[in-house]
Design a protein around this motif. Structure first.
Motif, PDB file in Angstrom:
ATOM      1  N   LEU A  53       0.840  -1.201   0.000  1.00  0.00           N
ATOM      2  CA  LEU A  53       0.000   0.000   0.000  1.00  0.00           C
ATOM      3  C   LEU A  53       0.877   1.253   0.000  1.00  0.00           C
ATOM      4  CD1 LEU A  53      -2.625  -1.021   2.726  1.00  0.00           C
ATOM      5  CD2 LEU A  53      -2.737  -1.412   0.240  1.00  0.00           C
ATOM      6  N   PRO A  54       0.346   2.395  -0.464  1.00  0.00           N
ATOM      7  CA  PRO A  54       1.125   3.646  -0.462  1.00  0.00           C
ATOM      8  C   PRO A  54       1.454   4.099   0.958  1.00  0.00           C
ATOM      9  CG  PRO A  54      -0.830   3.830  -1.866  1.00  0.00           C
ATOM     10  CD  PRO A  54      -0.985   2.574  -1.089  1.00  0.00           C
ATOM     11  N   ALA A  55       2.712   4.430   1.207  1.00  0.00           N
ATOM     12  CA  ALA A  55       3.161   4.791   2.558  1.00  0.00           C
ATOM     13  C   ALA A  55       2.387   5.966   3.125  1.00  0.00           C
ATOM     14  CB  ALA A  55       4.655   5.097   2.538  1.00  0.00           C
ATOM     15  N   LYS A  56       2.040   6.940   2.285  1.00  0.00           N
ATOM     16  CA  LYS A  56       1.368   8.147   2.770  1.00  0.00           C
ATOM     17  C   LYS A  56      -0.081   7.901   3.186  1.00  0.00           C
ATOM     18  CE  LYS A  56       4.673  11.282   2.128  1.00  0.00           C
ATOM     19  NZ  LYS A  56       5.235  12.116   3.216  1.00  0.00           N
ATOM     20  N   ARG A  57      -0.622   6.712   2.882  1.00  0.00           N
ATOM     21  CA  ARG A  57      -1.999   6.376   3.294  1.00  0.00           C
ATOM     22  C   ARG A  57      -2.003   5.487   4.534  1.00  0.00           C
ATOM     23  NH1 ARG A  57      -4.923  10.095   1.498  1.00  0.00           N
ATOM     24  NH2 ARG A  57      -6.815   8.846   1.701  1.00  0.00           N
ATOM     25  N   ILE A  58      -0.819   5.174   5.047  1.00  0.00           N
ATOM     26  CA  ILE A  58      -0.716   4.289   6.213  1.00  0.00           C
ATOM     27  C   ILE A  58      -0.353   5.108   7.452  1.00  0.00           C
ATOM     28  CG2 ILE A  58       0.451   2.280   7.195  1.00  0.00           C
ATOM     29  CD1 ILE A  58       1.210   1.489   4.305  1.00  0.00           C
ATOM     30  N   TYR A  59      -1.141   4.961   8.501  1.00  0.00           N
ATOM     31  CA  TYR A  59      -0.872   5.590   9.790  1.00  0.00           C
ATOM     32  C   TYR A  59      -0.792   4.487  10.849  1.00  0.00           C
ATOM     33  CZ  TYR A  59      -2.101  10.111   7.700  1.00  0.00           C
ATOM     34  OH  TYR A  59      -2.148  11.242   6.911  1.00  0.00           O
ATOM     35  N   ASN A  60      -0.108   4.788  11.936  1.00  0.00           N
ATOM     36  CA  ASN A  60       0.001   3.845  13.051  1.00  0.00           C
ATOM     37  C   ASN A  60      -0.746   4.368  14.265  1.00  0.00           C
ATOM     38  OD1 ASN A  60       2.583   3.218  11.350  1.00  0.00           O
ATOM     39  ND2 ASN A  60       2.398   1.492  12.768  1.00  0.00           N
ATOM     40  N   ALA A  61      -1.302   3.429  15.026  1.00  0.00           N
ATOM     41  CA  ALA A  61      -1.939   3.765  16.304  1.00  0.00           C
ATOM     42  C   ALA A  61      -1.138   3.148  17.434  1.00  0.00           C
ATOM     43  CB  ALA A  61      -3.375   3.263  16.346  1.00  0.00           C
ATOM     44  N   ARG A  62      -0.864   3.958  18.465  1.00  0.00           N
ATOM     45  CA  ARG A  62      -0.248   3.450  19.682  1.00  0.00           C
ATOM     46  C   ARG A  62      -1.353   3.297  20.724  1.00  0.00           C
ATOM     47  NH1 ARG A  62       1.817   6.303  24.365  1.00  0.00           N
ATOM     48  NH2 ARG A  62      -0.358   6.902  24.238  1.00  0.00           N
ATOM     49  N   VAL A  63      -1.639   2.037  21.072  1.00  0.00           N
ATOM     50  CA  VAL A  63      -2.725   1.723  22.009  1.00  0.00           C
ATOM     51  C   VAL A  63      -2.098   1.174  23.281  1.00  0.00           C
ATOM     52  CG1 VAL A  63      -4.860   0.431  22.374  1.00  0.00           C
ATOM     53  CG2 VAL A  63      -4.229   1.174  20.055  1.00  0.00           C
ATOM     54  N   ILE A  64      -2.314   1.875  24.376  1.00  0.00           N
ATOM     55  CA  ILE A  64      -1.749   1.436  25.657  1.00  0.00           C
ATOM     56  C   ILE A  64      -2.893   1.281  26.669  1.00  0.00           C
ATOM     57  CG2 ILE A  64      -1.174   3.761  26.484  1.00  0.00           C
ATOM     58  CD1 ILE A  64       1.541   2.460  27.447  1.00  0.00           C
ATOM     59  N   THR A  65      -3.921   0.592  26.189  1.00  0.00           N
ATOM     60  CA  THR A  65      -5.126   0.299  26.947  1.00  0.00           C
ATOM     61  C   THR A  65      -5.316  -1.205  26.948  1.00  0.00           C
ATOM     62  OG1 THR A  65      -6.107   2.384  26.221  1.00  0.00           O
ATOM     63  CG2 THR A  65      -7.628   0.730  27.074  1.00  0.00           C
ATOM     64  N   GLY A  66      -5.807  -1.752  28.049  1.00  0.00           N
ATOM     65  CA  GLY A  66      -5.982  -3.195  28.155  1.00  0.00           C
ATOM     66  C   GLY A  66      -7.415  -3.611  27.899  1.00  0.00           C
ATOM     67  N   PHE A  67      -7.582  -4.715  27.145  1.00  0.00           N
ATOM     68  CA  PHE A  67      -8.904  -5.207  26.792  1.00  0.00           C
ATOM     69  C   PHE A  67      -8.999  -6.697  27.128  1.00  0.00           C
ATOM     70  CE2 PHE A  67      -7.630  -1.908  23.800  1.00  0.00           C
ATOM     71  CZ  PHE A  67      -8.665  -0.989  23.927  1.00  0.00           C
ATOM     72  N   LYS A  68     -10.190  -7.115  27.516  1.00  0.00           N
ATOM     73  CA  LYS A  68     -10.432  -8.523  27.807  1.00  0.00           C
ATOM     74  C   LYS A  68     -11.761  -8.914  27.168  1.00  0.00           C
ATOM     75  CE  LYS A  68     -10.939 -11.807  31.638  1.00  0.00           C
ATOM     76  NZ  LYS A  68     -10.963 -11.952  33.126  1.00  0.00           N
ATOM     77  N   ARG A  69     -11.729  -9.991  26.391  1.00  0.00           N
ATOM     78  CA  ARG A  69     -12.952 -10.453  25.732  1.00  0.00           C
ATOM     79  C   ARG A  69     -13.586 -11.576  26.544  1.00  0.00           C
ATOM     80  NH1 ARG A  69     -11.785 -11.794  19.581  1.00  0.00           N
ATOM     81  NH2 ARG A  69     -14.055 -11.917  19.491  1.00  0.00           N
ATOM     82  N   ALA A  70     -14.836 -11.355  26.939  1.00  0.00           N
ATOM     83  CA  ALA A  70     -15.585 -12.389  27.643  1.00  0.00           C
ATOM     84  C   ALA A  70     -16.308 -13.299  26.665  1.00  0.00           C
ATOM     85  CB  ALA A  70     -16.593 -11.748  28.601  1.00  0.00           C
ATOM     86  N   ALA A  71     -16.557 -12.807  25.459  1.00  0.00           N
ATOM     87  CA  ALA A  71     -17.189 -13.567  24.387  1.00  0.00           C
ATOM     88  C   ALA A  71     -16.760 -12.924  23.080  1.00  0.00           C
ATOM     89  CB  ALA A  71     -18.711 -13.556  24.536  1.00  0.00           C
ATOM     90  N   ALA A  72     -17.110 -13.547  21.956  1.00  0.00           N
ATOM     91  CA  ALA A  72     -16.680 -13.033  20.655  1.00  0.00           C
ATOM     92  C   ALA A  72     -17.135 -11.607  20.421  1.00  0.00           C
ATOM     93  CB  ALA A  72     -17.201 -13.937  19.541  1.00  0.00           C
ATOM     94  N   ASN A  73     -18.286 -11.233  20.987  1.00  0.00           N
ATOM     95  CA  ASN A  73     -18.870  -9.916  20.739  1.00  0.00           C
ATOM     96  C   ASN A  73     -18.837  -8.992  21.949  1.00  0.00           C
ATOM     97  OD1 ASN A  73     -20.738 -11.473  22.214  1.00  0.00           O
ATOM     98  ND2 ASN A  73     -22.467 -10.265  21.430  1.00  0.00           N
ATOM     99  N   ARG A  74     -18.110  -9.377  23.000  1.00  0.00           N
ATOM    100  CA  ARG A  74     -18.105  -8.586  24.234  1.00  0.00           C
ATOM    101  C   ARG A  74     -16.661  -8.279  24.651  1.00  0.00           C
ATOM    102  NH1 ARG A  74     -23.036  -8.421  26.989  1.00  0.00           N
ATOM    103  NH2 ARG A  74     -24.648  -9.646  25.911  1.00  0.00           N
ATOM    104  N   VAL A  75     -16.417  -7.016  24.972  1.00  0.00           N
ATOM    105  CA  VAL A  75     -15.078  -6.598  25.374  1.00  0.00           C
ATOM    106  C   VAL A  75     -15.175  -5.738  26.631  1.00  0.00           C
ATOM    107  CG1 VAL A  75     -15.116  -4.546  23.881  1.00  0.00           C
ATOM    108  CG2 VAL A  75     -12.924  -5.520  24.598  1.00  0.00           C
ATOM    109  N   GLU A  76     -14.248  -5.951  27.539  1.00  0.00           N
ATOM    110  CA  GLU A  76     -14.132  -5.133  28.750  1.00  0.00           C
ATOM    111  C   GLU A  76     -12.836  -4.342  28.678  1.00  0.00           C
ATOM    112  OE1 GLU A  76     -13.717  -5.586  33.625  1.00  0.00           O
ATOM    113  OE2 GLU A  76     -13.758  -7.373  32.336  1.00  0.00           O
ATOM    114  N   VAL A  77     -12.931  -3.033  28.903  1.00  0.00           N
ATOM    115  CA  VAL A  77     -11.730  -2.194  28.991  1.00  0.00           C
ATOM    116  C   VAL A  77     -11.252  -2.284  30.437  1.00  0.00           C
ATOM    117  CG1 VAL A  77     -10.735   0.086  28.605  1.00  0.00           C
ATOM    118  CG2 VAL A  77     -12.678  -0.672  27.222  1.00  0.00           C
TER     119      VAL A  77
END
Length: 322
Positions: free
Chosen positions: A123-147
């Motif tokens: 992909l073109p470099a200028k269309r790619i951005y990065n996200a720094r995520v320093i938050t914790g997540f836990k999935r109790a089910a496929a459709n459920r997430v706890e922060v």
């Protein structure tokens, strides 16, 4: 504003809940076709430290092919899969790219280092951005997430010096939906900060099977983390990477005082991967340090040892039922 989330794991579900609250049109693309029935019957549910939010089933669109995604032509593509899926995703997006009405902004949300360089193969470099995520997540089910924990706002920026203006609507929508987020002109230093944090905590937390705070309390694990930091800073200096700290000692002071306490009760996502017998992100973390060190002739024995131990744990056969 239309946004597609590729890889509806913990990060993807949490971001989807934020974007829905902000009125963003959502779609998903994942490996499972058709999607898990929980999505089509219950929607998405977020709980935890930022409160509750839900996305009803009728607000969810699931793509089954890359061409279907291109026909929708979203404004943003949030890649929230594990790092081991990036080649498949990159090749899929490359095949769809000529069919988009306009080129979308791609946001990489993986832990570790080297994902931007990999994605620029397709992909073109200028269309790619990065996200720094320093938050914790836990999935109790496929459709459920706890922060579960949150150390700092999500940062989004470009390693290709692309302007930040195109991502500001997305940043504002995520923040308005409940999880702090901001555009960052220092995304390289932000990603390196997360790399340091993950390299020190993830493999040790997985191998010891203890929360992060315990690693900081025990003398033996503190010594290991301090050795890891020293090796990483030697590699960063040799490769000319930007950091927010002038030395390993300055980083460790900040780490113990500011970064570790908010996540003291958090368990490593690498432990969750090993327990579920999924591939870990070790090659994007300590493995990346080992490879960069080897290119510059910098020894990284502690990083190498942890990488080897995690790879051994990944290949461990499933436990026999009791």
């Amino acid at each position: 504003m239309e946004t597609t989330i590729i890889g509806p794991g913990g990060v993807g579900l949490a971001l989807a809940s934020c974007l829905h609250v902000s009125g963003v049109d959502l779609s998903f693309l994942g490996r499972q076709h058709p999607p898990n029935p929980l999505f089509t019957t219950e929607g998405i549910h977020r709980s935890g430290i930022f409160g509750r939010a839900a996305v009803p089933p009728e607000s969810l669109l699931f793509h089954s092919t890359w061409r279907s995604l291109a026909d929708q032509s979203p404004d943003y593509l949030l890649i929230c899969s594990k790092a081991d899926a990036l080649e498949e995703i990159g090749r899929g997006l490359q095949s769809a790219w000529p069919h988009f009405d306009s080129e979308p902004i791609v946001i990489l949300c993986q832990n570790g280092w080297g994902h931007f360089e990999k994605m620029t193969q397709w992909l073109p470099a200028k269309r790619i951005y990065n996200a720094r995520v320093i938050t914790g997540f836990k999935r109790a089910a496929a459709n459920r997430v706890e922060v579960t924990v949150h150390a700092d706002a999500i940062h989004i920026g470009s390693l290709a010096d692309a302007p930040l203006a195109p991502v500001r609507p997305l940043v504002e929508a995520i923040s308005a939906g409940g999880i702090p987020c901001r555009a960052s002109p220092e995304i390289e230093a932000d990603l390196i900060a997360k790399l340091l944090y993950n390299c020190l905590l993830n493999p040790l937390g997985a191998l010891a099977q203890v929360p992060y705070g315990t690693l900081g309390e025990r003398e033996e694990t503190r010594l290991l983390m301090e050795s890891l930091a020293s090796e990483i800073f030697a590699v960063l200096e040799a490769t000319g990477r930007e950091t927010h700290w002038p030395s390993a000692e300055a980083y460790l002071d900040s780490f113990y005082r500011e970064l570790l306490p908010p996540t003291a009760e958090h368990h490593s996502s690498m432990l969750q991967d090993l327990t579920a017998q999924r591939p870990t992100e070790i090659e994007s973390l300590n493995g990346a340090i080992v490879r960069m060190g080897a290119e510059k002739g910098i020894p990284t024995p502690v990083n190498h040892a942890l990488r080897t131990l995690i790879r051994a744990a990944e290949s461990r056969p499933p436990a026999e039922p009791q």
